[in-house]
Design an enzyme around this catalytic site. Structure first.
Site, PDB file in Angstrom:
ATOM      1  N   TYR A 109      20.880  38.775  19.328  1.00 25.38           N
ATOM      2  CA  TYR A 109      22.336  38.795  19.508  1.00 25.38           C
ATOM      3  C   TYR A 109      22.995  39.060  18.163  1.00 25.38           C
ATOM      4  CZ  TYR A 109      27.139  37.404  20.135  1.00 25.38           C
ATOM      5  OH  TYR A 109      28.504  37.423  20.149  1.00 25.38           O
ATOM      6  N   GLU A 197      30.581  43.109  19.843  1.00 20.05           N
ATOM      7  CA  GLU A 197      29.414  42.327  20.233  1.00 20.05           C
ATOM      8  C   GLU A 197      28.290  43.230  20.723  1.00 20.05           C
ATOM      9  OE1 GLU A 197      29.387  38.289  22.603  1.00 20.05           O
ATOM     10  OE2 GLU A 197      29.271  39.954  23.994  1.00 20.05           O
TER      11      GLU A 197
END
Ligand code: GDP
Ligand code: MN
Length: 390
Positions: A109, A197
């Site tokens: 991530y 993101e």
């Protein structure tokens, strides 16, 4: 403002961030052609909606032939894709992204968010990719590294290296990850993003560092500085009421209560929402009609508020400062005549020419309840709505 994954990847490529590349398709045939053009055996068909969690909802499918690509696109296009981020009825899929299939060795991530407490953009990385970061933040906060970014200096190379070490990268992949983090940060700062993101960032079996997904949000107020980004806006993905409001320069946000609010000034709008809550009901929206609302604006605002089925009553709370109350009253009356209002309407006016304004409302013959104060207005509308529902 949000954009689609395929647009986000296009933007990131400009900054040297390697992404999972692909082509956009609006029908199964185009998806088949895109598959052929990509040239590999493995491809991924990905539904393009402004919401994450598509994988779990059936919006991401691996395919291994042109026929499979067409079938997957056929199944996805036109479907109401439901994920934890869409409305309960789901979001209509109008386009699919046909992307190169990659062999994944690791999923991480990476995200840049605005840390409002610190007042700084913050790079967040975690080795637990593909999972929701919110869940990790609650259950295992130590699994996330947070690095604040100086908005003037940008992300520093030593910070990028620290992020790479935290993810356990070394050698060639570590080297490739540095321009990835730097490019992501540059894009975030230059383009006035509020979120960038990448979940997941992957290391492929071949050792490439690739953005498999891209979720980029922008500060809508800065879009005049980036006309090419502004063009990427897809109004299909937005609340139709909010799209209509933006056309008339109304600051409108849909909420889930039952009292429609029409207010001038953001601060007064917040106070109005609070006062409604204080009296036991919930606002159906935030609406600031601005300091220079015209009769036309007020009419449009009424239309937008009333197009929401949850609205069981409307409270108008306007302070006539620069604008005079009699002009506002005329606008409210014209709008009320123009748009048939079937729910209780309470109007609280204060400020310049308030006497004339209240007289106009009283003489209009319309079923408008006049309130002397904000507190009284909120009390009246909540009572009227409760009485109607009882
Ligand atoms: P999201 O569910 O909306 O966040 O969509 P993503 O773009 O993140 O894709 C969901 C998941 O699909 C990823 O976490 C991967 O596990 C998987 N996936 C997507 N593309 C590929 C690919 O090229 N190869 C493999 N093996 N998996 C993929
Ligand atoms: Mn994702």
């Amino acid at each position: 403002m949000k954009i689609h994954e395929y647009q986000g990847k296009e933007v990131l490529e400009r900054y040297g961030v390697r992404t999972q590349r692909g082509l956009i398709a609006e029908n199964p045939q185009q998806a088949g052609e895109a598959y052929a053009q990509l040239g590999g055996e493995l491809a991924v068909i990905k539904a393009q909606i402004h919401a994450g969690g598509r994988g779990k909802g059936g919006g991401v499918k691996l395919v291994k032939s042109r026929q499979e690509a067409e079938d997957a696109a056929d199944a996805m296009l036109g479907m109401m894709l439901k994920t934890h981020q869409t409305a309960p009825e789901g979001q209509l899929v109008r386009k699919v992204f046909v992307a190169e299939g990659l062999d994944l060795a690791h999923e991480f991530y990476v995200g840049i968010v605005l840390d409002r407490a610190a007042g700084l953009p913050t790079l967040m990385v975690s080795a637990e990719g593909g999972v929701e970061i919110e869940t990790i933040a609650v259950e295992r906060p130590e699994a996330i590294l947070k690095l604040p970014i100086d908005p003037m200096m940008g992300l520093q190379p030593h910070q990028a290296r620290r992020a790479a070490f935290f993810l356990g990268l070394s050698g060639a992949t570590m080297k490739k990850s540095i321009p990835f983090f730097m490019g992501l940060s540059k894009a975030y700062l230059e383009l006035d993003c509020s979120l960038a993101e990448i979940n997941p960032l992957v290391i492929t079996e071949q050792g490439e560092v690739v953005a498999l997904d891209a979720k980029i949000n922008f500060d809508s107020n800065a879009m005049y500085r980036h006309p090419d980004i502004a063009e990427m806006r897809d109004e299909h993905e937005e609340d139709p009421k909010e799209v209509a409001a933006s056309r008339f320069d109304l600051n409108y946000i849909t909420l889930d209560g039952s009292i429609g609010c029409m207010v001038n000034g953001a601060g007064l709008a917040m106070a109005t929402m609070d006062t409604i809550q204080l009296h036991g009901a919930k606002p159906a929206n935030f609406l600031d009609v601005g300091g220079a609302a015209t009769e036309e604006n007020i009419t449009e605002a009424f239309k937008i508020i009333l197009s929401d089925d949850n609205v069981k009553g409307v409270l108008v709370n306007i302070f006539g400062g620069i604008m005079k109350c009699d002009i506002i009253a005329r606008g409210v009356i014209a709008a009320a005549r123009n748009v048939e209002i079937q729910v209780p309407l309470v109007v609280r006016l204060e400020g310049t020419n308030v006497k004339e304004g209240r007289e106009l409302l009283a003489e209009s013959g319309l079923a408008i309840t006049s309130a002397g104060s904000l507190d009284e207005g909120a009390r009246f509308i909540v009572k009227a709505v409760n009485a109607k529902e009882a």
